[in-house]
Design a protein around this motif. Structure first.
Motif, short mmCIF file in Angstrom:
data_model
loop_
_atom_site.label_atom_id
_atom_site.label_comp_id
_atom_site.label_asym_id
_atom_site.label_seq_id
_atom_site.Cartn_x
_atom_site.Cartn_y
_atom_site.Cartn_z
N ARG A 1 0.82 -1.21 0.00
CA ARG A 1 0.00 0.00 0.00
C ARG A 1 0.86 1.27 0.00
O ARG A 1 0.65 2.18 -0.78
CB ARG A 1 -0.91 -0.01 1.23
N ILE A 2 1.84 1.29 0.90
CA ILE A 2 2.67 2.50 1.02
C ILE A 2 3.60 2.65 -0.18
O ILE A 2 3.90 3.77 -0.60
CB ILE A 2 3.45 2.50 2.37
N GLN A 3 4.03 1.54 -0.78
CA GLN A 3 4.86 1.62 -1.98
C GLN A 3 4.08 2.22 -3.14
O GLN A 3 4.58 3.07 -3.87
CB GLN A 3 5.38 0.22 -2.36
N ILE A 4 2.85 1.76 -3.32
CA ILE A 4 1.99 2.29 -4.39
C ILE A 4 1.72 3.77 -4.14
O ILE A 4 1.83 4.59 -5.06
CB ILE A 4 0.69 1.48 -4.48
N CYS A 5 1.41 4.10 -2.92
CA CYS A 5 1.13 5.49 -2.55
C CYS A 5 2.34 6.38 -2.81
O CYS A 5 2.23 7.44 -3.42
CB CYS A 5 0.72 5.53 -1.08
N ALA A 6 3.51 5.93 -2.36
CA ALA A 6 4.74 6.72 -2.53
C ALA A 6 5.09 6.88 -4.01
O ALA A 6 5.44 7.98 -4.46
CB ALA A 6 5.89 6.07 -1.78
N THR A 7 4.97 5.80 -4.77
CA THR A 7 5.27 5.87 -6.21
C THR A 7 4.37 6.89 -6.89
O THR A 7 4.84 7.74 -7.66
CB THR A 7 5.09 4.48 -6.87
N TYR A 8 3.07 6.81 -6.63
CA TYR A 8 2.13 7.72 -7.27
C TYR A 8 2.38 9.16 -6.82
O TYR A 8 2.40 10.08 -7.64
CB TYR A 8 0.69 7.29 -6.96
N TRP A 9 2.61 9.38 -5.54
CA TRP A 9 2.80 10.74 -5.04
C TRP A 9 4.08 11.35 -5.61
O TRP A 9 4.09 12.51 -6.02
CB TRP A 9 2.80 10.76 -3.51
N HIS A 10 5.17 10.59 -5.63
CA HIS A 10 6.42 11.11 -6.20
C HIS A 10 6.26 11.40 -7.69
O HIS A 10 6.80 12.38 -8.20
CB HIS A 10 7.57 10.14 -5.96
N PHE A 11 5.51 10.54 -8.36
CA PHE A 11 5.25 10.77 -9.78
C PHE A 11 4.53 12.10 -9.99
O PHE A 11 4.88 12.88 -10.88
CB PHE A 11 4.41 9.63 -10.37
N LEU A 12 3.51 12.37 -9.16
CA LEU A 12 2.77 13.63 -9.28
C LEU A 12 3.66 14.83 -9.01
O LEU A 12 3.52 15.89 -9.63
CB LEU A 12 1.56 13.63 -8.34
N ASP A 13 4.60 14.67 -8.10
CA ASP A 13 5.56 15.73 -7.80
C ASP A 13 6.45 15.99 -9.02
O ASP A 13 6.62 17.13 -9.44
CB ASP A 13 6.40 15.31 -6.59
N ILE A 14 7.00 14.93 -9.59
CA ILE A 14 7.86 15.06 -10.77
C ILE A 14 7.08 15.66 -11.94
O ILE A 14 7.58 16.52 -12.67
CB ILE A 14 8.47 13.70 -11.16
N LEU A 15 5.83 15.23 -12.11
CA LEU A 15 4.98 15.76 -13.17
C LEU A 15 4.78 17.27 -12.99
O LEU A 15 4.85 18.03 -13.95
CB LEU A 15 3.63 15.04 -13.18
#
Length: 195
Positions: free
Chosen positions: A169-183
């Motif tokens: 859960r936290i891996q998926i959350c972190a991946t998506y959140w970091h992606f949104l930051d990079i975007l």
């Protein structure tokens, strides 16, 4: 007996390269988002080259909101590291900070839109304003989806369902959140460079 063991070795299925289906869906979703924004930024460049383009300064609040989003990414990484070490108190604090900073980012984006209206830059009118609203609005929508993912992880963290033996859960959350930051960093630099 030796033949039976040899038969078992020959008949056991070989390991296949497998990926968690939820993580696979996440990566497909991220690729879709990349394609969406790539097409939009390409359309922006083509339309800008045609002329009749209103140039305006990006309101300062967008700079501040970028800083807020970067801080939220740091907090998200802190949450992930805390989960890996079963530091439940830090996990709850870090993921809560990430969630609050995400809300602040959205509020700042809305305030930025109000500043644009004060500058007579509207959604309808000149294409430069329209593109700016579309880019920030689409990213804002994805931040809302990220906040939903964060809320699910936050709830799981408070129920102690996120720990070093259950990090999906936290891996998926972190991946998506970091992606949104990079975007956002990409969009921010793009809009600064080509506005």
């Amino acid at each position: 007996m030796e033949n039976v063991q040899q038969y078992k070795l020959e008949k056991e299925p070989q390991e296949t390269l497998a990926m968690d289906p939820i993580k696979f869906i996440l990566w497909l979703f991220l690729v879709t988002i990349i394609m969406l924004f790539a097409s939009q930024t390409s359309a922006y460049l083509v339309r800008r080259a045609e002329g009749n383009w209103l140039e305006f300064e990006m309101p300062v609040i967008f700079w501040y909101s970028t800083g807020v989003l970067l801080l939220s990414s740091i907090a998200m990484q802190w949450a992930y590291f805390s989960a890996k070490k079963d530091q439940f108190k830090q996990l709850k604090i870090a993921i809560s900070i990430t969630f609050v900073l995400g809300l602040i980012f959205l509020w700042m984006q809305f305030e930025g839109w109000k500043k644009l209206v004060d500058m007579n830059v509207y959604f309808v009118g000149n294409p430069s304003g329209s593109f700016f609203y579309v880019f920030t609005g689409l990213h804002g929508f994805h931040i809302i989806t990220g906040l939903i993912v964060l809320a699910v992880s936050l709830t799981a963290a408070f129920k102690l369902k996120v720990h070093k033996k259950n990090l999906r859960r936290i891996q998926i959350c972190a991946t998506y959140w970091h992606f949104l930051d990079i975007l956002w960093i990409y969009l921010f630099v793009f809009l600064l460079t080509f506005n």
